[in-house]
Design a protein around this motif. Structure first.
Motif: not given
Length: 115
Positions: A62-91
């Motif tokens: 759970m400490t090394k996962l890469k999130p990817e998401c779909g969004t509404a058109k033209d949205c941006i997401v922060t922090p950035a997706m596609g980087v190793w992320t710890d999901f052992s706690q809510p993000r």
């Protein structure tokens, strides 16, 4: 009359600003080190409460996962997706609309199968 990309300004990151006010996450997957989705049956997205929940396969790191998401058109997401992320706690992830006027913060909670 058609519009070109030159008809819209760009933000401080060089991203196109549009007139879209839509602001939501439509999908989320989490990739493990083998580049495969670790979620058992996808995620549940609750737009009223701004929560996303899912269950990762038994044995997932759970400490090394890469999130990817779909969004509404033209949205941006922060922090950035596609980087190793710890999901052992809510993000938390904030989605910002194409016109940069609407923001929505989602809490992503992933549990491990069998817990």
């Amino acid at each position: 009359m058609s519009q070109s990309c030159n008809d819209y300004p760009v933000d401080e990151n060089g991203l196109l600003l549009t007139d879209s006010e839509e602001c939501y996450i439509s999908s989320l997957i989490l990739r493990g080190p083998d580049d495969r989705d670790v979620l058992i049956s996808g995620v549940t997205i609750d737009d009223e409460n701004n929560t996303i929940t899912g269950v990762a396969k038994f044995g997932t790191n759970m400490t090394k996962l890469k999130p990817e998401c779909g969004t509404a058109k033209d949205c941006i997401v922060t922090p950035a997706m596609g980087v190793w992320t710890d999901f052992s706690q809510p993000r938390q992830y904030t989605v910002i609309s194409g016109n940069r006027q609407v923001k929505k913060t989602y809490t992503v909670t992933i549990t491990l199968q069998g817990e």
